[in-house]
Design a protein around this motif. Sequence first.
Motif, PDB file in Angstrom:
ATOM      1  N   GLU A   5       0.853  -1.184   0.000  1.00 26.71           N
ATOM      2  CA  GLU A   5       0.000   0.000   0.000  1.00 26.71           C
ATOM      3  C   GLU A   5       0.893   1.241   0.000  1.00 26.71           C
ATOM      4  O   GLU A   5       1.951   1.255   0.633  1.00 26.71           O
ATOM      5  N   THR A   6       0.455   2.280  -0.707  1.00 30.41           N
ATOM      6  CA  THR A   6       1.136   3.576  -0.694  1.00 30.41           C
ATOM      7  C   THR A   6       0.185   4.617  -0.119  1.00 30.41           C
ATOM      8  O   THR A   6      -1.028   4.370   0.014  1.00 30.41           O
ATOM      9  N   ALA A   7       0.710   5.784   0.189  1.00 29.05           N
ATOM     10  CA  ALA A   7      -0.133   6.867   0.714  1.00 29.05           C
ATOM     11  C   ALA A   7      -1.236   7.237  -0.279  1.00 29.05           C
ATOM     12  O   ALA A   7      -2.341   7.625   0.125  1.00 29.05           O
ATOM     13  N   ASP A   8      -0.965   7.081  -1.568  1.00 34.82           N
ATOM     14  CA  ASP A   8      -1.980   7.381  -2.584  1.00 34.82           C
ATOM     15  C   ASP A   8      -3.159   6.414  -2.532  1.00 34.82           C
ATOM     16  O   ASP A   8      -4.215   6.705  -3.099  1.00 34.82           O
ATOM     17  N   ASP A   9      -2.991   5.276  -1.874  1.00 33.08           N
ATOM     18  CA  ASP A   9      -4.060   4.272  -1.777  1.00 33.08           C
ATOM     19  C   ASP A   9      -4.990   4.481  -0.587  1.00 33.08           C
ATOM     20  O   ASP A   9      -6.025   3.822  -0.494  1.00 33.08           O
ATOM     21  N   ALA A  40       6.907  -1.942  18.048  1.00 34.32           N
ATOM     22  CA  ALA A  40       8.184  -2.643  17.889  1.00 34.32           C
ATOM     23  C   ALA A  40       8.380  -3.148  16.463  1.00 34.32           C
ATOM     24  O   ALA A  40       9.504  -3.214  15.976  1.00 34.32           O
ATOM     25  N   LEU A  41       7.291  -3.517  15.804  1.00 32.82           N
ATOM     26  CA  LEU A  41       7.340  -3.969  14.412  1.00 32.82           C
ATOM     27  C   LEU A  41       6.550  -2.994  13.550  1.00 32.82           C
ATOM     28  O   LEU A  41       5.415  -2.642  13.893  1.00 32.82           O
ATOM     29  N   ALA A  42       7.129  -2.582  12.453  1.00 34.31           N
ATOM     30  CA  ALA A  42       6.410  -1.687  11.534  1.00 34.31           C
ATOM     31  C   ALA A  42       5.251  -2.446  10.893  1.00 34.31           C
ATOM     32  O   ALA A  42       5.373  -3.639  10.604  1.00 34.31           O
ATOM     33  N   PRO A  43       4.137  -1.763  10.651  1.00 32.23           N
ATOM     34  CA  PRO A  43       3.020  -2.444   9.993  1.00 32.23           C
ATOM     35  C   PRO A  43       3.373  -2.808   8.545  1.00 32.23           C
ATOM     36  O   PRO A  43       4.223  -2.163   7.928  1.00 32.23           O
ATOM     37  N   MET A  44       2.739  -3.842   8.071  1.00 35.07           N
ATOM     38  CA  MET A  44       2.860  -4.235   6.665  1.00 35.07           C
ATOM     39  C   MET A  44       1.453  -4.190   6.089  1.00 35.07           C
ATOM     40  O   MET A  44       0.537  -4.840   6.610  1.00 35.07           O
ATOM     41  N   SER A  45       1.292  -3.422   5.036  1.00 27.71           N
ATOM     42  CA  SER A  45      -0.022  -3.189   4.463  1.00 27.71           C
ATOM     43  C   SER A  45       0.030  -3.467   2.964  1.00 27.71           C
ATOM     44  O   SER A  45       0.880  -2.923   2.263  1.00 27.71           O
ATOM     45  N   PHE A  46      -0.894  -4.315   2.510  1.00 26.23           N
ATOM     46  CA  PHE A  46      -0.904  -4.729   1.110  1.00 26.23           C
ATOM     47  C   PHE A  46      -2.278  -4.509   0.492  1.00 26.23           C
ATOM     48  O   PHE A  46      -3.296  -4.665   1.162  1.00 26.23           O
ATOM     49  N   VAL A  47      -2.270  -4.159  -0.792  1.00 29.56           N
ATOM     50  CA  VAL A  47      -3.518  -3.977  -1.529  1.00 29.56           C
ATOM     51  C   VAL A  47      -3.568  -4.936  -2.710  1.00 29.56           C
ATOM     52  O   VAL A  47      -2.539  -5.329  -3.259  1.00 29.56           O
ATOM     53  N   ALA A  48      -4.790  -5.291  -3.061  1.00 29.40           N
ATOM     54  CA  ALA A  48      -5.049  -6.060  -4.285  1.00 29.40           C
ATOM     55  C   ALA A  48      -5.599  -5.077  -5.298  1.00 29.40           C
ATOM     56  O   ALA A  48      -6.539  -4.321  -5.004  1.00 29.40           O
ATOM     57  N   VAL A  49      -5.015  -5.075  -6.485  1.00 23.68           N
ATOM     58  CA  VAL A  49      -5.391  -4.115  -7.520  1.00 23.68           C
ATOM     59  C   VAL A  49      -5.877  -4.870  -8.758  1.00 23.68           C
ATOM     60  O   VAL A  49      -5.231  -5.804  -9.224  1.00 23.68           O
ATOM     61  N   VAL A  50      -7.041  -4.459  -9.259  1.00 25.89           N
ATOM     62  CA  VAL A  50      -7.594  -4.996 -10.501  1.00 25.89           C
ATOM     63  C   VAL A  50      -7.888  -3.803 -11.408  1.00 25.89           C
ATOM     64  O   VAL A  50      -8.621  -2.885 -11.012  1.00 25.89           O
ATOM     65  N   ASP A  51      -7.319  -3.789 -12.586  1.00 26.79           N
ATOM     66  CA  ASP A  51      -7.519  -2.683 -13.543  1.00 26.79           C
ATOM     67  C   ASP A  51      -7.296  -1.316 -12.891  1.00 26.79           C
ATOM     68  O   ASP A  51      -8.122  -0.412 -12.985  1.00 26.79           O
ATOM     69  N   ARG A  53      -7.553  -0.387  -9.936  1.00 23.45           N
ATOM     70  CA  ARG A  53      -8.479  -0.075  -8.843  1.00 23.45           C
ATOM     71  C   ARG A  53      -8.139  -0.954  -7.638  1.00 23.45           C
ATOM     72  O   ARG A  53      -7.984  -2.166  -7.774  1.00 23.45           O
ATOM     73  N   VAL A  54      -8.030  -0.343  -6.456  1.00 20.49           N
ATOM     74  CA  VAL A  54      -7.805  -1.102  -5.228  1.00 20.49           C
ATOM     75  C   VAL A  54      -9.119  -1.776  -4.847  1.00 20.49           C
ATOM     76  O   VAL A  54     -10.124  -1.109  -4.602  1.00 20.49           O
ATOM     77  N   VAL A  55      -9.107  -3.112  -4.834  1.00 21.93           N
ATOM     78  CA  VAL A  55     -10.327  -3.873  -4.532  1.00 21.93           C
ATOM     79  C   VAL A  55     -10.212  -4.685  -3.248  1.00 21.93           C
ATOM     80  O   VAL A  55     -11.196  -5.269  -2.783  1.00 21.93           O
ATOM     81  N   GLY A  56      -9.002  -4.744  -2.672  1.00 22.29           N
ATOM     82  CA  GLY A  56      -8.804  -5.496  -1.438  1.00 22.29           C
ATOM     83  C   GLY A  56      -7.637  -4.942  -0.655  1.00 22.29           C
ATOM     84  O   GLY A  56      -6.768  -4.261  -1.203  1.00 22.29           O
ATOM     85  N   HIS A  57      -7.645  -5.226   0.645  1.00 26.09           N
ATOM     86  CA  HIS A  57      -6.586  -4.728   1.521  1.00 26.09           C
ATOM     87  C   HIS A  57      -6.413  -5.667   2.702  1.00 26.09           C
ATOM     88  O   HIS A  57      -7.395  -6.215   3.219  1.00 26.09           O
ATOM     89  N   VAL A  58      -5.162  -5.851   3.139  1.00 20.03           N
ATOM     90  CA  VAL A  58      -4.859  -6.579   4.365  1.00 20.03           C
ATOM     91  C   VAL A  58      -3.777  -5.811   5.109  1.00 20.03           C
ATOM     92  O   VAL A  58      -2.878  -5.229   4.489  1.00 20.03           O
ATOM     93  N   GLN A  94      -5.314 -14.645  -1.732  1.00 19.71           N
ATOM     94  CA  GLN A  94      -4.028 -14.139  -2.218  1.00 19.71           C
ATOM     95  C   GLN A  94      -3.433 -13.115  -1.255  1.00 19.71           C
ATOM     96  O   GLN A  94      -2.225 -13.108  -1.011  1.00 19.71           O
ATOM     97  N   LEU A  95      -4.281 -12.243  -0.703  1.00 20.62           N
ATOM     98  CA  LEU A  95      -3.804 -11.250   0.262  1.00 20.62           C
ATOM     99  C   LEU A  95      -3.251 -11.929   1.512  1.00 20.62           C
ATOM    100  O   LEU A  95      -2.200 -11.545   2.030  1.00 20.62           O
ATOM    101  N   ILE A  96      -3.943 -12.949   2.009  1.00 23.64           N
ATOM    102  CA  ILE A  96      -3.489 -13.674   3.198  1.00 23.64           C
ATOM    103  C   ILE A  96      -2.150 -14.345   2.916  1.00 23.64           C
ATOM    104  O   ILE A  96      -1.215 -14.237   3.717  1.00 23.64           O
ATOM    105  N   ALA A  97      -2.039 -15.047   1.803  1.00 29.90           N
ATOM    106  CA  ALA A  97      -0.797 -15.743   1.464  1.00 29.90           C
ATOM    107  C   ALA A  97       0.364 -14.757   1.358  1.00 29.90           C
ATOM    108  O   ALA A  97       1.469 -15.017   1.865  1.00 29.90           O
ATOM    109  N   HIS A  98       0.118 -13.630   0.721  1.00 32.65           N
ATOM    110  CA  HIS A  98       1.159 -12.612   0.563  1.00 32.65           C
ATOM    111  C   HIS A  98       1.572 -12.072   1.934  1.00 32.65           C
ATOM    112  O   HIS A  98       2.774 -11.905   2.210  1.00 32.65           O
TER     113      HIS A  98
END
Length: 191
Positions: A5-9, A40-51, A53-58, A94-98
């Motif tokens: 994920e980026t700030a733009d998301d 203590a641990l930095a967050p890790m944030s991921f998005v799923a993008v289709v065309d 467009r952000v359609v999912g997030h974990v 896919q988001l969980i696995a990633h």
Amino acid sequence: MIRHETADDHREVRDVHTRAFGDNERVPGLVEALRVAAAALAPMSFVAVVDDRVVGHVLLSATRLDAPRRIVDVLSLSPLGVVPEFQRQGIGTQLIAHALEAADSRGVPLVFLEGSPHYYGTRGFESAGAVGFRSPSLRIPEAAFQVARLSAHEPWMTGTFVYSEAFWAFDCVGLRDPEAYSLSDNSFGSG
């Protein structure tokens, strides 16, 4: 495509969780708080993008395990959301696995969540109580308390899971009504 994920998301991620959870404050507010929380641990944030467009997030965020030997820094996988029209297409999986792969590569020993064992049990998680962990709240149905043990996990790492302050401040611990919970229910994640 799954990416960091980026700030733009941020606006689109807020929309994902608003639509996925039918809640425009609690879950999106939790995400915003966890992004900036000192931990203590930095967050890790991921998005799923289709065309484009952000359609999912974990989001994986820092939590702790109160183990007998010492406090262990671990992660919580929460929230996971996919917009309704893209659910049941494998995006959540896919988001969980990633996310689990990223946590494992960082050397994190454990990832916890509240969720349906039917859904998460086939995606790397197991009953946390059954393998020696204690829930942080009586409001979490026993079957919903889940853990993924990663390669850095050692047998002595058992004990009580402790959510970070943001989960308590946004009342995002044990949100589900135990009477409404069933093993086949997939509502413990909008993937």
